[in-house]
Design an enzyme around this catalytic site. Sequence first.
Site, PDB file in Angstrom:
ATOM      1  N   THR A 125      20.252 -62.388 -51.160  1.00 49.58           N
ATOM      2  CA  THR A 125      20.171 -63.269 -49.811  1.00 49.58           C
ATOM      3  C   THR A 125      20.442 -62.861 -48.603  1.00 49.58           C
ATOM      4  OG1 THR A 125      20.158 -65.267 -51.790  1.00 49.58           O
ATOM      5  CG2 THR A 125      20.221 -65.632 -48.980  1.00 49.58           C
TER       6      THR A 125
ATOM      7  N   LYS B 199      13.200 -68.442 -47.373  1.00 52.94           N
ATOM      8  CA  LYS B 199      13.602 -67.490 -48.518  1.00 52.94           C
ATOM      9  C   LYS B 199      12.987 -68.101 -49.779  1.00 52.94           C
ATOM     10  CE  LYS B 199      17.432 -67.993 -51.042  1.00 52.94           C
ATOM     11  NZ  LYS B 199      18.718 -67.863 -51.676  1.00 52.94           N
TER      12      LYS B 199
HETATM   13  C1  R5P Z   1      21.911 -70.578 -52.784  1.00 53.00           C
HETATM   14  O1  R5P Z   1      21.201 -71.590 -52.493  1.00 53.00           O
HETATM   15  C2  R5P Z   1      23.137 -70.056 -52.215  1.00 53.00           C
HETATM   16  O2  R5P Z   1      23.428 -70.920 -51.134  1.00 53.00           O
HETATM   17  C3  R5P Z   1      23.428 -68.692 -51.979  1.00 53.00           C
HETATM   18  O3  R5P Z   1      22.570 -68.413 -50.881  1.00 53.00           O
HETATM   19  C4  R5P Z   1      22.845 -67.760 -53.214  1.00 53.00           C
HETATM   20  O4  R5P Z   1      23.771 -68.472 -54.487  1.00 53.00           O
HETATM   21  C5  R5P Z   1      23.399 -66.445 -52.886  1.00 53.00           C
HETATM   22  O5  R5P Z   1      23.181 -65.541 -53.792  1.00 53.00           O
HETATM   23  P1  R5P Z   1      22.832 -64.048 -53.885  1.00 53.00           P
HETATM   24  O6  R5P Z   1      23.775 -63.194 -53.058  1.00 53.00           O
HETATM   25  O7  R5P Z   1      22.682 -63.574 -55.299  1.00 53.00           O
HETATM   26  O8  R5P Z   1      21.562 -63.822 -53.128  1.00 53.00           O
END
Ligand code: R5P
Length: 310
Positions: free
Chosen positions: A224, A190
């Site tokens: 994500t 990602k």
């Molecule tokens: C990032 O390193 C965290 O582990 C989560 O993947 C992230 O905070 C998720 O954020 P969002 O739902 O806004 O993509």
Amino acid sequence: MKLLTGNSNKNLSKKISKYLKNKLINSSIRKFADSEIYIEINENIRGNSIFLIQSISYPANDNLMELLLCIDALKRSSAKNITAVIPYFGYARQDRKVVPRTSISAKLVSNLITKAGADRIVTVDLHAGQIQGFFDIPVDNLFATPIFSRHIKKNLKNNKLICVAPDVGGVERARALGKMLNVGLAIIDKRRPSPGKSQVMNVIGSVKGKTCIIVDDIIDSGGTIVNAAEALKKRGAKEVHVYVTHGVLSGEAVEKIKKSHIKNLVVTDTINNEDKVKNARNIHILTISNLIGEAIKRISNSTSVSDLFK
Ligand code: R5P
């Protein structure tokens, strides 16, 4: 031992109190007209060990301030010791300088909690384990993986499973769950082109025909996970199930998840989301209250907390 709850997640506190068969301290937490917070503890707590339960969830700054003021009130009421039970540790994602001239907010929040007078911290799935080192007091970081593993074994037992880390930072967590389930691991590459936006570059590992279990610590905007689910389906995944400890679920996250390729999203109740998800058929809440309750019991009896995860 006594339990005090802040306002962030009273439902979870009530469940923990029920598990421990120990009533919550009678207290009032109110706001003045100018939004200053006012705490009053309405019973004697002199010489007691207090477990104060408060998540630093939305509204994060109010809940943080409430946490600090509750610790201060407990200290000034002669509590013997104070354990801050912080199921969701907000600000944890700001744990280093990713660009020049920013603050390391997780460190400042840790300092504030210690300075207010906490003697120990209990939290769940810290965004980065190293945050424990921001404190010079003991930190018990609990894991939701055993709860997830039980749910998966019960509900997805005849599936060809694979655990998926939604980014490189989540590999350790996905591997731990994969080990409990005795299944393999895939990793999503990602990138974040800008804050709050996520992009899947690649999927490492074969997911074709498999039921994918994505595991993460936080779901915030949902970007994500929704993008990860789409990438997995494009690569031939049979179904995508998601297990996340902290449902921050900000903005349009719930709507995004409802319309996504996610068959089922399971979040714990470290953050109170009952109202937010009540109309979302593919979002379910699993309570973490027994795990936190058991950890509190063990800390209080000076027995092992890590044995809970063996
Ligand atoms: C990032 O390193 C965290 O582990 C989560 O993947 C992230 O905070 C998720 O954020 P969002 O739902 O806004 O993509």
